[in-house]
Design a protein around this motif. Sequence first.
Motif, short mmCIF file in Angstrom:
data_model
loop_
_atom_site.label_atom_id
_atom_site.label_comp_id
_atom_site.label_asym_id
_atom_site.label_seq_id
_atom_site.Cartn_x
_atom_site.Cartn_y
_atom_site.Cartn_z
N ALA A 217 0.81 -1.22 0.00
CA ALA A 217 0.00 0.00 0.00
C ALA A 217 0.84 1.27 0.00
CB ALA A 217 -0.93 -0.01 1.21
N LEU A 218 2.16 1.15 -0.15
CA LEU A 218 3.00 2.33 -0.07
C LEU A 218 2.76 3.31 -1.22
CD1 LEU A 218 6.56 1.37 1.24
CD2 LEU A 218 4.71 2.57 2.40
N ARG A 219 2.14 2.85 -2.29
CA ARG A 219 1.83 3.78 -3.37
C ARG A 219 0.84 4.86 -2.93
NH1 ARG A 219 -1.00 -0.87 -4.20
NH2 ARG A 219 -3.25 -0.68 -4.50
N THR A 220 0.13 4.60 -1.81
CA THR A 220 -0.79 5.60 -1.29
C THR A 220 -0.09 6.65 -0.43
OG1 THR A 220 -1.29 4.29 0.70
CG2 THR A 220 -2.65 3.88 -1.25
N VAL A 221 1.22 6.44 -0.18
CA VAL A 221 1.99 7.37 0.65
C VAL A 221 2.79 8.30 -0.25
CG1 VAL A 221 3.81 7.56 2.39
CG2 VAL A 221 2.16 5.68 2.51
N PRO A 222 2.62 9.61 -0.14
CA PRO A 222 3.38 10.53 -0.99
C PRO A 222 4.86 10.56 -0.60
CG PRO A 222 2.09 11.75 0.61
CD PRO A 222 1.68 10.31 0.75
N GLU A 223 5.71 10.77 -1.59
CA GLU A 223 7.13 10.93 -1.34
C GLU A 223 7.38 12.34 -0.80
OE1 GLU A 223 9.89 10.07 -0.26
OE2 GLU A 223 10.59 8.83 -1.93
N SER A 224 8.36 12.47 0.07
CA SER A 224 8.72 13.79 0.61
C SER A 224 10.18 13.76 1.01
CB SER A 224 7.85 14.15 1.82
OG SER A 224 8.05 13.22 2.88
N ARG A 225 10.79 14.94 0.99
CA ARG A 225 12.17 15.10 1.43
C ARG A 225 12.40 16.56 1.77
NH1 ARG A 225 15.61 12.95 -3.21
NH2 ARG A 225 13.77 11.66 -3.59
N SER A 226 13.54 16.86 2.36
CA SER A 226 13.85 18.24 2.73
C SER A 226 14.60 18.92 1.60
CB SER A 226 14.70 18.26 4.01
OG SER A 226 15.18 19.56 4.27
N THR A 227 14.32 20.21 1.38
CA THR A 227 15.07 20.97 0.38
C THR A 227 16.44 21.38 0.91
OG1 THR A 227 14.06 23.01 1.17
CG2 THR A 227 12.99 21.89 -0.67
N ALA A 228 16.65 21.30 2.22
CA ALA A 228 17.94 21.66 2.81
C ALA A 228 18.31 20.61 3.85
CB ALA A 228 17.87 23.04 3.44
N PRO A 229 18.60 19.37 3.42
CA PRO A 229 18.90 18.31 4.38
C PRO A 229 20.18 18.58 5.15
CG PRO A 229 19.42 17.61 2.15
CD PRO A 229 18.71 18.93 2.04
N LEU A 230 20.19 18.13 6.39
CA LEU A 230 21.37 18.29 7.24
C LEU A 230 22.47 17.33 6.82
CD1 LEU A 230 19.55 18.48 10.69
CD2 LEU A 230 20.44 20.39 9.36
N ALA A 231 23.70 17.66 7.17
CA ALA A 231 24.82 16.77 6.90
C ALA A 231 24.60 15.44 7.62
CB ALA A 231 26.12 17.42 7.35
N LEU A 232 25.04 14.36 6.99
CA LEU A 232 24.77 13.02 7.54
C LEU A 232 25.64 12.71 8.75
CD1 LEU A 232 24.37 10.92 4.28
CD2 LEU A 232 22.58 11.85 5.76
N ASP A 233 26.87 13.19 8.80
CA ASP A 233 27.81 12.87 9.88
C ASP A 233 27.90 11.37 10.08
OD1 ASP A 233 29.61 13.10 11.93
OD2 ASP A 233 28.15 13.71 13.44
N LEU A 234 28.24 10.67 8.98
CA LEU A 234 28.34 9.21 9.04
C LEU A 234 29.45 8.76 9.98
CD1 LEU A 234 27.78 8.29 5.29
CD2 LEU A 234 26.14 8.18 7.17
N ARG A 235 30.52 9.55 10.05
CA ARG A 235 31.61 9.19 10.97
C ARG A 235 31.11 9.21 12.41
NH1 ARG A 235 37.03 12.78 12.31
NH2 ARG A 235 38.07 11.21 13.59
N GLY A 236 30.38 10.26 12.78
CA GLY A 236 29.85 10.34 14.14
C GLY A 236 28.88 9.21 14.43
N ALA A 237 28.01 8.90 13.45
CA ALA A 237 27.04 7.82 13.65
C ALA A 237 27.75 6.48 13.82
CB ALA A 237 26.08 7.77 12.47
N ALA A 238 28.80 6.24 13.02
CA ALA A 238 29.54 4.98 13.12
C ALA A 238 30.25 4.86 14.46
CB ALA A 238 30.54 4.88 11.97
N LEU A 239 30.87 5.95 14.92
CA LEU A 239 31.55 5.92 16.21
C LEU A 239 30.57 5.67 17.35
CD1 LEU A 239 34.09 8.86 15.77
CD2 LEU A 239 34.66 6.44 16.08
N LEU A 240 29.41 6.34 17.30
CA LEU A 240 28.42 6.16 18.35
C LEU A 240 27.89 4.73 18.35
CD1 LEU A 240 26.66 7.25 20.60
CD2 LEU A 240 25.04 8.05 18.88
N GLY A 241 27.56 4.21 17.17
CA GLY A 241 27.06 2.84 17.09
C GLY A 241 28.06 1.83 17.60
N THR A 242 29.32 2.00 17.22
CA THR A 242 30.37 1.08 17.69
C THR A 242 30.53 1.16 19.20
OG1 THR A 242 31.55 1.33 15.59
CG2 THR A 242 32.80 0.46 17.46
#
Length: 506
Positions: A217-242
């Motif tokens: 049923a996901l076709r009933t859900v509209p797509e959306s995103r931010s026009t100014a997304p924040l930086a991902l900070d993948l390094r910080g996320a990886a360090l925190l997860g570890t």
Amino acid sequence: MTLTTAPSVAATHTPPAVPVAAPISAAVPHTAAPAPARALTGAGLAALLVAFLPVNMTFGSVNLLEPQITSDLGVTVSGGQLVLSAYTTAFAATLVVAGRLGDRFGRRRLLAAGVGAFGVASVLAALAPNLATLVVLRAVLGVAAGLFTPQVLSTIQSTAPEKLRALGVTLFAAVGGIATVAGQLLAGAVSQTAGDHWGWRLVQILTGAIGATALLALRTVPESRSTAPLALDLRGAALLGTGLLLVVVPLTLGTSAGGPAPVLAMLAAAGAVLTVFARTQRAAERRGELPVVPPSVLRTPAVRQGLIMSLLFFTGYGAFLYEFSALAQGAFGVTAWGTVVLLLGFGAGFIVTALALPAVERRTGRWTMTGAAIGQAAVLLVLAVTVYGTHGGAPWALQPLLILLGVTQALMYGPVLRTVLSRTPTWAAGVAGGLFTTLQQLGLGLGVALLGGLFHAVADGAADGSAAGLPHGFAVAVTVQSVLALAFAFLAGHIARAGDGQPEAA
């Protein structure tokens, strides 16, 4: 009795602004999100809520079925605890960056990927031949759940018309509590008919299948995103997860990891990784970036205290569900289904009180959390004395205490969530919500690892053996949980004295 996730709720509040570091405020984009190509409808909302159901169902069901899992796989109690903690810890580690991924790549896209991965991992987990495979797949489930959970309410907030948005937020909160109870009901019913070997495996498949139906049923859900997304900070996320994994895993395994040396080594490594993580977060903020855990947000006293309170709350919550399930099946001699029935009063007390919370707070005001936490400590102590005194007899006599426990927990949970969000800078509302949910999942894992480990250690040390010692172990662990409740009450009192809903100076 709910594990409602917070990032989505954060989007419904506009917290008062408080002073923050200049580089961060300058770096945070203020561009408004674009209007979606189409608005969310009732059918789309239903699809989102169905997709969210398995997140808490899998926690409730596997918590209940942990004795069956350990028996079927022939592993120790610590192995069963690791099955539980693998999910919550991986969930917590993924949440810190998942919302930003949805903002950047599209929320419906991330929702579909996460729900699809959750369904596949659920089936594979049901076929797991040994503990190592199951733990890995449970961690994959946690990553998948962490990936799509923030997208559910973010989509509601950004695409739903005003009236449907308010209804969606309310239903999302309700589904969080209902799903935990539904997971336990499903686990009890299936295990009752399918037995120890197939019961927990079928529950895994059914839980994944429920979420996977939302893909249709996901076709009933509209797509959306931010026009100014924040930086991902993948390094910080990886360090925190570890770092989180290096804390939870050794605490869960305990001496079964091969003695104290490996445990201490992993904890030392955790300290080193988290120290590096803290330094990278401060450095990123000085550069004007928004890291996954902005230090400037944590400098707000009420936010910092509220996050500690959430960790205390969910550590006790996760531990209690785990300990009571083990107690009921090991000492009371009831089946998994009987355990579900025993816990219905606890769940009902939570849900009913949560719905009545606005009316209650009009009378109790800013001291609601403090009084509820003191009440919870008292109920836990009486529960400890009662269980220890009966040594596994007359479990139905515990119902009034379980109902009261559910009531006090509801009076603690709702206000602490609002406290965190109301004291957060406007630009960081989503960040604070993500931190709240991350600590929620971490607390659930730590509760099983620390207090669940204490529960079994005391029980195993009993002169009459583990089964006879379960009431003693439960009494000791629950007494420690009452101390956590009093610590919660102390912090809640500090916030109340500072003035309800008013920002504090950092």
